[in-house]
Design a protein around this motif. Structure first.
Motif, PDB file in Angstrom:
ATOM      1  N   ARG A 180       1.254  -0.787   0.356  1.00  0.00           N
ATOM      2  CA  ARG A 180       0.008  -0.315   0.037  1.00  0.00           C
ATOM      3  C   ARG A 180       0.556   1.321  -0.055  1.00  0.00           C
ATOM      4  O   ARG A 180       0.462   2.107  -0.912  1.00  0.00           O
ATOM      5  CB  ARG A 180      -0.714   0.268   1.114  1.00  0.00           C
ATOM      6  N   ILE A 181       1.936   1.201   1.348  1.00  0.00           N
ATOM      7  CA  ILE A 181       2.899   2.434   0.635  1.00  0.00           C
ATOM      8  C   ILE A 181       3.105   2.699  -0.221  1.00  0.00           C
ATOM      9  O   ILE A 181       3.169   3.564  -1.157  1.00  0.00           O
ATOM     10  CB  ILE A 181       3.892   2.380   2.112  1.00  0.00           C
ATOM     11  N   ILE A 182       4.402   1.676  -1.376  1.00  0.00           N
ATOM     12  CA  ILE A 182       5.023   1.530  -2.447  1.00  0.00           C
ATOM     13  C   ILE A 182       3.853   2.270  -3.925  1.00  0.00           C
ATOM     14  O   ILE A 182       3.832   2.882  -4.317  1.00  0.00           O
ATOM     15  CB  ILE A 182       4.597   0.287  -2.592  1.00  0.00           C
ATOM     16  N   GLU A 183       2.766   1.953  -3.266  1.00  0.00           N
ATOM     17  CA  GLU A 183       1.451   2.437  -4.718  1.00  0.00           C
ATOM     18  C   GLU A 183       1.521   3.700  -4.600  1.00  0.00           C
ATOM     19  O   GLU A 183       0.966   4.810  -5.374  1.00  0.00           O
ATOM     20  CB  GLU A 183       0.227   1.754  -4.376  1.00  0.00           C
ATOM     21  N   ASP A 184       0.409   4.627  -2.697  1.00  0.00           N
ATOM     22  CA  ASP A 184       0.957   5.710  -2.513  1.00  0.00           C
ATOM     23  C   ASP A 184       2.055   6.200  -3.073  1.00  0.00           C
ATOM     24  O   ASP A 184       1.829   7.700  -3.647  1.00  0.00           O
ATOM     25  CB  ASP A 184       0.144   5.450  -1.206  1.00  0.00           C
ATOM     26  N   ILE A 185       2.882   6.185  -2.632  1.00  0.00           N
ATOM     27  CA  ILE A 185       4.603   6.776  -3.317  1.00  0.00           C
ATOM     28  C   ILE A 185       4.364   6.896  -4.488  1.00  0.00           C
ATOM     29  O   ILE A 185       4.608   8.238  -5.568  1.00  0.00           O
ATOM     30  CB  ILE A 185       5.696   5.798  -3.010  1.00  0.00           C
ATOM     31  N   GLY A 186       4.037   5.997  -5.006  1.00  0.00           N
ATOM     32  CA  GLY A 186       3.606   5.828  -7.323  1.00  0.00           C
ATOM     33  C   GLY A 186       2.574   6.920  -7.119  1.00  0.00           C
ATOM     34  O   GLY A 186       2.863   7.697  -8.543  1.00  0.00           O
ATOM     35  N   ALA A 187       1.339   7.470  -6.793  1.00  0.00           N
ATOM     36  CA  ALA A 187       0.714   7.760  -7.350  1.00  0.00           C
ATOM     37  C   ALA A 187       1.497   9.817  -6.913  1.00  0.00           C
ATOM     38  O   ALA A 187       0.792  10.028  -7.130  1.00  0.00           O
ATOM     39  CB  ALA A 187      -0.388   7.308  -6.288  1.00  0.00           C
ATOM     40  N   LYS A 188       1.997   9.135  -5.890  1.00  0.00           N
ATOM     41  CA  LYS A 188       2.155  10.777  -5.112  1.00  0.00           C
ATOM     42  C   LYS A 188       2.973  11.491  -6.735  1.00  0.00           C
ATOM     43  O   LYS A 188       3.419  12.663  -6.872  1.00  0.00           O
ATOM     44  CB  LYS A 188       3.265  10.559  -3.774  1.00  0.00           C
ATOM     45  N   ILE A 189       4.447   9.949  -6.792  1.00  0.00           N
ATOM     46  CA  ILE A 189       5.301  10.973  -8.115  1.00  0.00           C
ATOM     47  C   ILE A 189       4.735  11.293  -8.997  1.00  0.00           C
ATOM     48  O   ILE A 189       4.690  12.395 -10.144  1.00  0.00           O
ATOM     49  CB  ILE A 189       6.204  10.196  -8.312  1.00  0.00           C
ATOM     50  N   ARG A 190       3.432  10.186  -9.795  1.00  0.00           N
ATOM     51  CA  ARG A 190       3.140  10.316 -11.235  1.00  0.00           C
ATOM     52  C   ARG A 190       1.596  11.160 -10.886  1.00  0.00           C
ATOM     53  O   ARG A 190       2.127  12.426 -12.044  1.00  0.00           O
ATOM     54  CB  ARG A 190       1.569   8.930 -11.445  1.00  0.00           C
ATOM     55  N   ALA A 191       1.329  11.972  -9.861  1.00  0.00           N
ATOM     56  CA  ALA A 191       0.425  13.391  -9.767  1.00  0.00           C
ATOM     57  C   ALA A 191       1.493  14.417  -9.143  1.00  0.00           C
ATOM     58  O   ALA A 191       1.198  15.116  -9.626  1.00  0.00           O
ATOM     59  CB  ALA A 191      -0.719  13.311  -8.567  1.00  0.00           C
ATOM     60  N   GLY A 192       3.045  14.012  -9.528  1.00  0.00           N
ATOM     61  CA  GLY A 192       3.382  15.576  -9.561  1.00  0.00           C
ATOM     62  C   GLY A 192       3.547  15.985  -7.706  1.00  0.00           C
ATOM     63  O   GLY A 192       4.414  17.531  -8.061  1.00  0.00           O
ATOM     64  N   ASP A 193       3.513  15.070  -6.913  1.00  0.00           N
ATOM     65  CA  ASP A 193       3.704  15.662  -5.812  1.00  0.00           C
ATOM     66  C   ASP A 193       5.026  15.860  -4.870  1.00  0.00           C
ATOM     67  O   ASP A 193       5.409  16.608  -4.577  1.00  0.00           O
ATOM     68  CB  ASP A 193       2.321  14.717  -4.997  1.00  0.00           C
ATOM     69  N   TRP A 194       6.023  14.499  -6.067  1.00  0.00           N
ATOM     70  CA  TRP A 194       6.979  14.412  -5.480  1.00  0.00           C
ATOM     71  C   TRP A 194       8.056  14.200  -7.125  1.00  0.00           C
ATOM     72  O   TRP A 194       7.982  12.911  -7.546  1.00  0.00           O
ATOM     73  CB  TRP A 194       6.940  12.290  -4.729  1.00  0.00           C
ATOM     74  N   PRO A 195       8.354  14.926  -7.395  1.00  0.00           N
ATOM     75  CA  PRO A 195       9.042  15.135  -8.456  1.00  0.00           C
ATOM     76  C   PRO A 195      10.208  14.492  -9.021  1.00  0.00           C
ATOM     77  O   PRO A 195      10.744  14.542  -7.534  1.00  0.00           O
ATOM     78  CB  PRO A 195       8.718  16.672  -9.351  1.00  0.00           C
ATOM     79  N   VAL A 196      10.659  13.933 -10.052  1.00  0.00           N
ATOM     80  CA  VAL A 196      12.025  13.691  -9.670  1.00  0.00           C
ATOM     81  C   VAL A 196      13.230  14.997  -9.332  1.00  0.00           C
ATOM     82  O   VAL A 196      12.928  16.200  -9.603  1.00  0.00           O
ATOM     83  CB  VAL A 196      12.041  13.925 -11.624  1.00  0.00           C
ATOM     84  N   GLY A 197      13.535  14.084  -8.747  1.00  0.00           N
ATOM     85  CA  GLY A 197      15.047  15.339  -7.577  1.00  0.00           C
ATOM     86  C   GLY A 197      14.282  15.434  -6.326  1.00  0.00           C
ATOM     87  O   GLY A 197      15.159  15.767  -5.419  1.00  0.00           O
ATOM     88  N   HIS A 198      12.671  14.925  -6.253  1.00  0.00           N
ATOM     89  CA  HIS A 198      12.089  15.082  -4.855  1.00  0.00           C
ATOM     90  C   HIS A 198      13.072  14.003  -3.259  1.00  0.00           C
ATOM     91  O   HIS A 198      13.213  13.056  -4.148  1.00  0.00           O
ATOM     92  CB  HIS A 198      11.062  14.882  -5.220  1.00  0.00           C
ATOM     93  N   VAL A 199      13.503  15.305  -2.520  1.00  0.00           N
ATOM     94  CA  VAL A 199      13.796  13.873  -1.584  1.00  0.00           C
ATOM     95  C   VAL A 199      13.274  13.460  -1.067  1.00  0.00           C
ATOM     96  O   VAL A 199      12.541  14.329  -0.311  1.00  0.00           O
ATOM     97  CB  VAL A 199      14.892  15.386  -0.281  1.00  0.00           C
ATOM     98  N   VAL A 200      13.105  12.644  -0.478  1.00  0.00           N
ATOM     99  CA  VAL A 200      11.648  11.825   0.158  1.00  0.00           C
ATOM    100  C   VAL A 200      12.283  12.069   1.627  1.00  0.00           C
ATOM    101  O   VAL A 200      13.172  11.557   2.380  1.00  0.00           O
ATOM    102  CB  VAL A 200      11.856   9.926   0.115  1.00  0.00           C
ATOM    103  N   PRO A 201      11.170  11.348   2.158  1.00  0.00           N
ATOM    104  CA  PRO A 201      11.442  12.124   4.108  1.00  0.00           C
ATOM    105  C   PRO A 201      12.134  10.480   4.425  1.00  0.00           C
ATOM    106  O   PRO A 201      11.700   9.839   3.777  1.00  0.00           O
ATOM    107  CB  PRO A 201       9.843  11.818   4.320  1.00  0.00           C
ATOM    108  N   LYS A 202      12.423  10.997   5.765  1.00  0.00           N
ATOM    109  CA  LYS A 202      12.770   9.630   6.469  1.00  0.00           C
ATOM    110  C   LYS A 202      11.907   9.223   6.942  1.00  0.00           C
ATOM    111  O   LYS A 202      10.668   8.918   6.947  1.00  0.00           O
ATOM    112  CB  LYS A 202      13.338  10.073   7.232  1.00  0.00           C
ATOM    113  N   PRO A 203      12.029   7.596   6.961  1.00  0.00           N
ATOM    114  CA  PRO A 203      11.402   6.286   6.813  1.00  0.00           C
ATOM    115  C   PRO A 203      10.954   6.559   8.552  1.00  0.00           C
ATOM    116  O   PRO A 203       9.580   6.283   8.472  1.00  0.00           O
ATOM    117  CB  PRO A 203      12.265   5.192   6.991  1.00  0.00           C
ATOM    118  N   ASP A 204      11.273   7.265   9.589  1.00  0.00           N
ATOM    119  CA  ASP A 204      10.409   7.594  10.718  1.00  0.00           C
ATOM    120  C   ASP A 204       9.350   8.377  10.655  1.00  0.00           C
ATOM    121  O   ASP A 204       8.384   8.329  10.844  1.00  0.00           O
ATOM    122  CB  ASP A 204      11.387   8.384  11.523  1.00  0.00           C
ATOM    123  N   ASP A 205      10.192   9.594   9.465  1.00  0.00           N
ATOM    124  CA  ASP A 205       8.450  10.089   9.306  1.00  0.00           C
ATOM    125  C   ASP A 205       7.466  10.116   8.291  1.00  0.00           C
ATOM    126  O   ASP A 205       6.101  10.238   8.743  1.00  0.00           O
ATOM    127  CB  ASP A 205       8.937  11.504   8.507  1.00  0.00           C
TER     128      ASP A 205
END
Length: 80
Positions: free
Chosen positions: A9-34
């Motif tokens: 579910r997390i993989i799918e959600d992160i993929g959706a964020k990237i496809r939507a442009g919320d997390w563009p190429v080069g975006h620094v992913v938040p730390k695992p704890d966050d």
């Protein structure tokens, strides 16, 4: 039918964020704890940082994210 595992579910959600442009190429992913805290709130169940790391590792294996031990993980490409 059993629910999908949290890491999927997390993989799918992160993929959706990237496809939507919320997390563009080069975006620094938040730390695992966050992210664990975020997904615990989103899913309404406790999500561990280990589960998040498993998701991030799968996305790295697919070339969607890149990162190295002790460095930031960044978006490398938009997933299929």
């Amino acid at each position: 039918m059993p629910a999908e595992p949290l890491y999927v579910r997390i993989i799918e959600d992160i993929g959706a964020k990237i496809r939507a442009g919320d997390w563009p190429v080069g975006h620094v992913v938040p730390k695992p704890d966050d992210l664990a805290s975020y997904y615990s709130n989103v899913f309404g169940v406790s999500v561990s940082a280990g589960t998040v790391r498993r998701s991030l590792e799968r996305l790295q294996d697919r070339g969607v994210l890149v990162g190295h031990q002790g460095k930031n993980v960044v978006v490398a490409r938009v997933p299929d």
